[in-house]
Design an enzyme around this catalytic site. Structure first.
Site, short mmCIF file in Angstrom:
data_model
loop_
_atom_site.label_atom_id
_atom_site.label_comp_id
_atom_site.label_asym_id
_atom_site.label_seq_id
_atom_site.Cartn_x
_atom_site.Cartn_y
_atom_site.Cartn_z
N LYS A 1 37.69 -90.00 10.59
CA LYS A 1 37.39 -89.14 9.30
C LYS A 1 35.82 -89.31 8.94
O LYS A 1 35.26 -90.52 9.02
CB LYS A 1 38.35 -89.86 8.11
CG LYS A 1 38.09 -88.89 6.87
CD LYS A 1 39.18 -89.65 5.90
CE LYS A 1 39.32 -88.81 4.56
NZ LYS A 1 40.21 -89.18 3.61
N SER B 1 43.61 -86.01 1.54
CA SER B 1 42.30 -85.64 1.97
C SER B 1 41.77 -85.69 3.31
O SER B 1 40.87 -84.97 3.67
CB SER B 1 41.32 -86.42 0.93
OG SER B 1 41.45 -87.73 1.36
N SER C 1 46.40 -89.97 0.82
CA SER C 1 45.43 -89.05 1.76
C SER C 1 45.73 -89.22 3.15
O SER C 1 45.14 -88.38 4.07
CB SER C 1 44.02 -89.28 1.30
OG SER C 1 43.66 -88.90 0.09
#
Lengths: 544, 99
Positions: free
Chosen positions: A125, A200, A224
């Site tokens: 990420k 997210s 997330s």
């Protein structure tokens, strides 16, 4: 002296058949494989790390919407992306990945002892720093920023010879539940390219679900990792807070942020979490307490365990398909020998309101550092204060501005006691609720998300509708407990009869009992037999 | 509580966000709605006997050993800055010149 056994060539010399995704049939098998199976084939010398990396790079070049050129492949500009581009990656570190894979192959050939996942690729990420590539956090603010150091998670992955393929798309600064808040265009759900992958960590989820990486790292502040895992048919875990270092994780809400794994199987996720966890002196919130071995009792089954159904995390607000899948999951647990008990987390309904004071408050403080001075964007202005304000106005997107405003207001003079302090007390009460519930249950369960994946653009106009995605995941975040989402089956999308989409089941365990969470998940997964390869009329192309 | 546009401008100043008039007009009702939702925490009875939680484990005074260790070099630190001058971060004027 004759040797009766001729040397076997390391790989087949037959030219592989080309499949629809632009790769070879052999490549298709490599990208469908679990991480643990890949690692075993790598150890046996049946395939090289370089071949595994190249198979994934080929698939990314064909399907993700990148400009596959140069040492670091950039994602296409948002306006150039098509409705068929997954857009899981913001940057693909192709040269570095190939070089690392070659290095792994060389050292393996030399007889070096390598880690359990050595040579297995991973998507990281874009909120975790890694030298040699930009870390954007999905924001214009950090468009060109290249960090001068590796996050501890990044360094541990490298030390374990897990090969990072690239950095994944995300809601800007991890604020969102659909990845539509990325400044670089939304990621699409590999199960239905017209729907969101959740957020997210939507890029990390889409990378693994879309067979563009066998593993990924996400971060979870209020759900997330778990919510995107649920929406894309994956296993995703938020470890016990404090067990995975936050050093080099660009902070959103420091008291909640925690990095964790995405994978297509429970065992893969457990293996990955085992590599990244452990005390880190560089993170002052890192705990010295240790989590029991995540793999030692993975296959012990759940006969006799007590599964607690949380009264407050079901019912109104959950789609019928979610509720029906949850009921079926409880029956499955009973068939496996577990006992279902009803438990209450009386303060859980106040979790989401508390979260939307605590997280924005901490964000408003953390994001003060993006001021146009030390890194990232600067918009010139005559005075420093005007420069700060103009830079932040240009660099942050609408959701980040909203949260900074909420947080700044909540922490401003006269409001602290009613907002941040009160919310932090509610947090204590929720943690006490969890502790009490674990006196009658070994693990707790709930649906992960109240809905299956929803259409791109359908919830962006109403911030609170978007926030409600986190209603079931936020309580464990506030209490710090480990929690995991795993596939529980498919359910029909309410807005598209006939479209079947993944449903997630959330498991929550006592503090530091991540091992128990994985053990329960493994037993459930084995019995369910969910196929994580996306299907459906708008699913990403997969070689069958 | 409902936030007025004037209050939104005040908070934006505290947050160093140069908002446009349109943003202020859009944010006032949005922030009011979010705050109204979040204010449900006020319904919970949580007196002085309830300590606030900021970490699930009771960590206190985490300090490292007081010994020298290498950090980033000056060039590494300055490499990401939008403007530098004479090995420093360069910023516009901070203090107004005295009349």
């Amino acid at each position: 002296m004759a040797d009766p056994t001729p040397p076997t060539p390391p790989t087949s010399t037959t030219p592989p058949a080309t499949d629809a995704a632009g790769g070879s049939a052999a490549d298709g098998a490599l990208t469908r494989s679990t991480a643990v199976a890949l690692a075993a084939r790598l150890r046996r010398g049946e395939v090289s790390a370089r071949e595994v990396v190249d198979a994934h790079l080929d698939r990314i070049a064909a399907l993700d919407g990148v400009v596959a050129d140069g040492p670091v492949w950039a994602a296409k500009a948002a306006e150039e992306l098509t409705a068929d581009d997954v857009h899981a990656y913001l940057a693909v570190t192709a040269d570095a990945a190939r070089a690392h894979a070659d290095d792994v192959d060389r050292r393996r050939a030399a007889g070096e002892e390598l880690g359990p996942l050595a040579g297995v690729p991973l998507a990281l990420k874009d909120v975790l720093t890694m030298r040699g590539a930009p870390t954007t956090c999905g924001s214009r603010m950090l468009e060109d920023w290249v960090p001068p150091y590796d996050a501890t998670v990044t360094r541990r992955l490298r030390d374990a010879d897990v090969v990072v393929l690239g950095k994944t798309n995300m809601d800007e600064y991890a604020m969102g539940s659909s990845t539509e808040n990325s400044a670089y265009g939304p990621t699409r759900n590999p199960w239905d390219l017209d729907r969101v992958p959740g957020g997210s960590s939507g890029g990390s989820a889409a990378a693994v679900a879309g067979l563009l990486a066998p593993l990924a790292i996400g971060t979870d502040t209020g759900g997330s990792i778990r919510q995107p895992a649920a929406l894309t048919g994956l296993v995703g875990a938020k470890p016990t807070y404090g067990t995975v270092s936050r050093y080099g994780l660009v902070a959103f809400a420091s008291s909640l942020d925690q990095a964790g794994p995405f994978a297509r199987t429970v065992e893969d996720a457990a293996q990955l979490q085992a590599l990244i966890q452990g005390h880190d002196p560089r993170d002052s919130t890192s705990v010295r307490e240790e989590v029991p071995d995540l793999l030692a009792h993975l296959r012990d089954g759940i006969d006799g365990l007590r599964i607690g159904v949380v009264t407050e995390l079901q019912g109104e607000g959950y789609e019928p398909g979610i509720a029906a899948t949850f009921e079926a999951s409880l029956e499955r647990f009973e068939r496996l020998g577990a006992t279902i008990v009803e438990v209450s987390l009386p303060h859980a309904p106040y979790g989401l309101p508390a979260y939307y004071l605590i997280a924005p408050s901490e964000a408003s403080s953390n994001l003060a550092r993006f001021d146009g001075v030390r890194y990232g964007l600067r918009v010139d202005a005559p005075t420093a204060e005007e420069m700060n304000a103009a830079t932040r106005a240009a660099g942050f997107g609408p959701e980040v501005k909203r949260r900074i405003m909420i947080g700044t207001h909540a922490l401003s003079s006269g409001y602290y006691d009613a907002y941040y302090l009160q919310a932090s007390k509610v947090r204590t009460l929720i943690a006490r609720d969890f502790a009490a519930a674990f006196e009658t249950a070994d693990v707790l369960v709930s649906p992960t998300s109240p809905s299956v994946s929803f259409g791109l653009g359908t919830k962006t106009a109403d911030p609170i509708a978007m926030y409600l995605n986190d209603v079931a995941t936020v309580p464990a975040s506030l209490a710090g407990n480990p929690a995991l989402s795993l596939p529980a089956g498919l359910a029909e999308a309410p807005d598209a009869p006939g479209t079947q989409l993944p449903v997630g089941l959330q498991l929550m365990a006592p503090l530091l009992r991540d091992d128990l969470m994985y053990r329960v998940a493994w037993a459930f997964e084995q019995d369910l037999g969910f196929d994580p390869v996306p299907t459906g009329p708008r699913a990403v192309e997969v070689a069958r | 509580m409902a936030l007025s546009e004037a209050e939104v401008r005040h908070v934006a100043r505290l947050a160093r966000l140069a908002l446009t008039d349109d943003e202020v007009a859009a944010l006032a009702p949005q922030l009011s709605k979010i705050l109204e939702y979040a204010e449900q925490v006020g319904e919970v009875a949580a007196g002085d006997d309830v300590e606030p939680t900021v970490h699930p484990f009771a960590l206190a005074n985490v300090v490292r050993a007081d010994e020298r260790r290498d950090g980033l070099t000056r060039d590494e630190v300055l490499a990401g800055a939008p403007a530098t001058e004479a090995d420093r971060f360069a910023v516009p004027r901070i203090v107004a010149e005295e009349g």
